[in-house]
Enzyme design. Structure first.
Site, PDB file in Angstrom:
ATOM      1  N   SER A 141       0.873  -1.179   0.000  1.00 17.82           N
ATOM      2  CA  SER A 141       0.000   0.000   0.000  1.00 17.82           C
ATOM      3  C   SER A 141       0.905   1.221   0.000  1.00 17.82           C
ATOM      4  O   SER A 141       2.081   1.108   0.375  1.00 17.82           O
ATOM      5  CB  SER A 141      -0.862  -0.006   1.272  1.00 17.82           C
ATOM      6  OG  SER A 141      -1.470   1.248   1.477  1.00 17.82           O
ATOM      7  N   TYR A 154      -1.508  -0.615  10.595  1.00 18.57           N
ATOM      8  CA  TYR A 154      -1.714  -0.984   9.182  1.00 18.57           C
ATOM      9  C   TYR A 154      -0.439  -0.715   8.386  1.00 18.57           C
ATOM     10  O   TYR A 154       0.028  -1.572   7.626  1.00 18.57           O
ATOM     11  CB  TYR A 154      -2.893  -0.195   8.610  1.00 18.57           C
ATOM     12  CG  TYR A 154      -3.186  -0.512   7.152  1.00 18.57           C
ATOM     13  CD1 TYR A 154      -3.696  -1.764   6.789  1.00 18.57           C
ATOM     14  CD2 TYR A 154      -2.956   0.422   6.142  1.00 18.57           C
ATOM     15  CE1 TYR A 154      -3.968  -2.061   5.450  1.00 18.57           C
ATOM     16  CE2 TYR A 154      -3.228   0.131   4.808  1.00 18.57           C
ATOM     17  CZ  TYR A 154      -3.729  -1.103   4.471  1.00 18.57           C
ATOM     18  OH  TYR A 154      -3.993  -1.395   3.147  1.00 18.57           O
TER      19      TYR A 154
HETATM   20  P1  NDP Z   1     -11.734  -5.566   0.381  1.00 21.70           P
HETATM   21  O1  NDP Z   1     -12.147  -5.428   1.794  1.00 21.70           O
HETATM   22  O2  NDP Z   1     -12.748  -5.356  -0.675  1.00 21.70           O
HETATM   23  O3  NDP Z   1     -11.049  -6.992   0.160  1.00 21.70           O
HETATM   24  C1  NDP Z   1     -10.270  -7.610   1.152  1.00 21.70           C
HETATM   25  C2  NDP Z   1     -10.254  -9.088   0.883  1.00 21.70           C
HETATM   26  O4  NDP Z   1      -9.456  -9.740   1.892  1.00 21.70           O
HETATM   27  C3  NDP Z   1     -11.638  -9.699   0.947  1.00 21.70           C
HETATM   28  O5  NDP Z   1     -11.804 -10.547  -0.166  1.00 21.70           O
HETATM   29  C4  NDP Z   1     -11.636 -10.511   2.233  1.00 21.70           C
HETATM   30  O6  NDP Z   1     -12.409 -11.685   2.039  1.00 21.70           O
HETATM   31  C5  NDP Z   1     -10.157 -10.875   2.312  1.00 21.70           C
HETATM   32  N1  NDP Z   1      -9.778 -11.286   3.664  1.00 21.70           N
HETATM   33  C6  NDP Z   1      -9.823 -10.593   4.827  1.00 21.70           C
HETATM   34  N2  NDP Z   1      -9.437 -11.364   5.848  1.00 21.70           N
HETATM   35  C7  NDP Z   1      -9.136 -12.577   5.321  1.00 21.70           C
HETATM   36  C8  NDP Z   1      -8.693 -13.809   5.857  1.00 21.70           C
HETATM   37  N3  NDP Z   1      -8.470 -13.963   7.174  1.00 21.70           N
HETATM   38  N4  NDP Z   1      -8.488 -14.856   5.033  1.00 21.70           N
HETATM   39  C9  NDP Z   1      -8.736 -14.724   3.704  1.00 21.70           C
HETATM   40  N5  NDP Z   1      -9.138 -13.588   3.126  1.00 21.70           N
HETATM   41  C10 NDP Z   1      -9.345 -12.537   3.930  1.00 21.70           C
HETATM   42  O7  NDP Z   1     -10.501  -4.564   0.202  1.00 21.70           O
HETATM   43  P2  NDP Z   1      -9.460  -4.324  -1.006  1.00 21.70           P
HETATM   44  O8  NDP Z   1      -9.870  -5.039  -2.201  1.00 21.70           O
HETATM   45  O9  NDP Z   1      -9.249  -2.882  -1.066  1.00 21.70           O
HETATM   46  O10 NDP Z   1      -8.152  -4.972  -0.355  1.00 21.70           O
HETATM   47  C11 NDP Z   1      -7.303  -5.869  -1.051  1.00 21.70           C
HETATM   48  C12 NDP Z   1      -5.858  -5.596  -0.642  1.00 21.70           C
HETATM   49  O11 NDP Z   1      -5.453  -4.337  -1.157  1.00 21.70           O
HETATM   50  C13 NDP Z   1      -5.619  -5.541   0.868  1.00 21.70           C
HETATM   51  O12 NDP Z   1      -4.409  -6.210   1.167  1.00 21.70           O
HETATM   52  C14 NDP Z   1      -5.477  -4.052   1.134  1.00 21.70           C
HETATM   53  O13 NDP Z   1      -4.700  -3.788   2.270  1.00 21.70           O
HETATM   54  C15 NDP Z   1      -4.793  -3.609  -0.153  1.00 21.70           C
HETATM   55  N6  NDP Z   1      -4.887  -2.180  -0.424  1.00 21.70           N
HETATM   56  C16 NDP Z   1      -6.116  -1.594  -0.602  1.00 21.70           C
HETATM   57  C17 NDP Z   1      -6.211  -0.226  -0.814  1.00 21.70           C
HETATM   58  C18 NDP Z   1      -7.521   0.474  -0.950  1.00 21.70           C
HETATM   59  O14 NDP Z   1      -7.532   1.717  -0.907  1.00 21.70           O
HETATM   60  N7  NDP Z   1      -8.620  -0.232  -1.130  1.00 21.70           N
HETATM   61  C19 NDP Z   1      -4.989   0.613  -0.901  1.00 21.70           C
HETATM   62  C20 NDP Z   1      -3.780  -0.112  -0.704  1.00 21.70           C
HETATM   63  C21 NDP Z   1      -3.736  -1.453  -0.496  1.00 21.70           C
HETATM   64  P3  NDP Z   1     -13.276 -12.451   3.148  1.00 21.70           P
HETATM   65  O15 NDP Z   1     -13.806 -11.417   4.102  1.00 21.70           O
HETATM   66  O16 NDP Z   1     -14.322 -13.130   2.334  1.00 21.70           O
HETATM   67  O17 NDP Z   1     -12.322 -13.427   3.774  1.00 21.70           O
END
Ligand code: NDP
Length: 248
Positions: A141, A154
Site C-alpha cells: 500500500s 496498518y
Molecule cells: P476488500 O475489503 O474489498 O477486500 C479484502 C479481501 O481480503 C476480501 O476478499 C476478504 O475476504 C479478504 N480477507 C480478509 N481477511 C481474510 C482472511 N483472514 N483470510 C482470507 N481472506 C481474507 O478490500 P481491497 O480489495 O481494497 O483490499 C485488497 C488488498 O489491497 C488488501 O491487502 C489491502 O490492504 C490492499 N490495499 C487496498 C487499498 C484500498 O484503498 N482499497 C490501498 C492499498 C492497499 P473475506 O472477508 O471473504 O475473507
C-alpha cells in the site's frame, strides 16, 4: 477467447481488488483460483466468470491458517495442474489511534496482512521452484511507504509486506528459478476495505477521503495485467498507483 494458459491464485478474491483482478484475468483467458472466507461471494464470482466463458474455481480459505492456504494451492493443482501466479491480496485496514488500544485489531492485521502473505509464499514457492518459473504479486500500500497517525499498525504490516517482497525478490534472483516478485503500492481504491474500520472518527474521515479521491478497483486489475504481460526475463518489482488527485 485467448488462452494464455496461466493459472492464477488470488487470496482475498471475494471483493474489491481481488475480485477485479480475477474477472479481468479470466476475461483474458487465464484460469483463476479464488480464495477468501465468504463462500457466497466466491461462488457468485466463479459463476459470473463462467457466465462470460471464463474458468474459475474457489476454495474457502482463511489466510491466517497455513493449512488452509496450502489447501488453496492444492485446489489449483487439482483443478488446473499447476500454479503460475500467486497474488497475496487478502488484507484488512481497521485504522485507529494507538491510544485507543484496539489490540485485537492490531493482532488481526498482523495475522492477515503479514502472516497471510508469508503463508502464501510458503504454499506456492515449492510449485514455482519445481516448475522453474512463477510470479508472486504482493499487495502492500502507499501506507507501506509512509506512516501517518491512526494508520500506524496498518502501515507497519504493509512495510512488512514491502520487506518480505524485497527479500523474496533477492532470494529468488539468487536461486535462479525464474520467479518474479512484484509489490503493488495502491493509494485510495474503492472497495469494501473501509468496512473494517471500527473507530468512529477515523472511519468518518477516511470515508470522506475515499469519496473525494477513490478510484475503481479495476485500475489495479489493469496494472496486474500489465505486470503479467512483461516478458518473463524482466520483472516490475515495485509499483505505486495513486489517484491523480491524491496528495498523500
Ligand atoms: P476488500 O475489503 O474489498 O477486500 C479484502 C479481501 O481480503 C476480501 O476478499 C476478504 O475476504 C479478504 N480477507 C480478509 N481477511 C481474510 C482472511 N483472514 N483470510 C482470507 N481472506 C481474507 O478490500 P481491497 O480489495 O481494497 O483490499 C485488497 C488488498 O489491497 C488488501 O491487502 C489491502 O490492504 C490492499 N490495499 C487496498 C487499498 C484500498 O484503498 N482499497 C490501498 C492499498 C492497499 P473475506 O472477508 O471473504 O475473507
Amino acid at each position: 477467447m485467448k488462452d494464455s494458459g496461466k493459472v492464477i491464485v488470488i487470496t482475498g478474491a471475494s471483493s474489491g481488488i481481488g475480485e477485479a483482478i480475477a474477472k479481468n484475468q479470466a476475461k483474458l483467458g487465464d484460469k483463476i483460483v479464488l480464495g477468501a472466507r465468504r463462500e457466497a461471494n466466491l461462488k457468485r464470482i466463479k459463476e459470473e466468470i463462467e457466465a462470460v466463458g471464463g474458468q474459475a474455481e474457489y476454495a474457502v480459505t482463511d489466510v491466517t491458517d497455513v493449512d488452509q492456504v496450502r489447501a488453496l494451492a492444492q485446489k489449483a493443482l487439482d483443478a488446473y495442474g499447476t500454479i503460475d501466479v500467486w497474488i497475496n491480496n487478502a488484507g484488512l485496514m481497521p485504522q485507529s489511534l494507538l491510544e485507543e488500544q484496539k489490540i485485537d485489531e492490531w493482532d488481526r492485521m498482523i495475522d492477515v496482512n503479514v502472516k497471510g502473505t508469508l503463508y502464501g509464499i510458503a504454499a506456492a514457492q515449492p510449485v514455482f521452484h519445481k516448475n522453474n518459473t512463477g510470479h508472486f504479486i504482493n499487495l502492500s500500500s502507499v501506507a507501506g511507504l509512509f506512516s501517518h497517525q491512526a494508520g500506524v499498525v496498518y502501515s507497519a504490516t504493509k512495510w512488512a509486506v514491502r520487506a518480505i517482497n524485497e527479500g523474496l525478490r533477492e532470494e529468488e534472483a539468487q536461486a535462479g528459478k525464474n520467479v518474479r516478485v512484484t509489490a503493488l503500492y495502491p493509494g485510495a481504491i474503492n472497495s469494501e476495505l473501509l468496512n473494517t474500520v471500527t473507530s468512529g472518527d477515523v472511519k468518518a474521515g477516511m470515508t470522506e477521503f475515499y469519496k473525494k479521491f477513490g478510484v475503481p478497483a479495476e485500475r489495479i486489475a489493469q496494472v496486474v495485467q500489465d505486470v503479467l504481460e512483461m516478458p518473463v526475463d524482466t520483472a516490475l518489482n515495485d509499483i505505486v498507483i495513486r489517484p491523480t488527485a491524491q496528495a498523500m
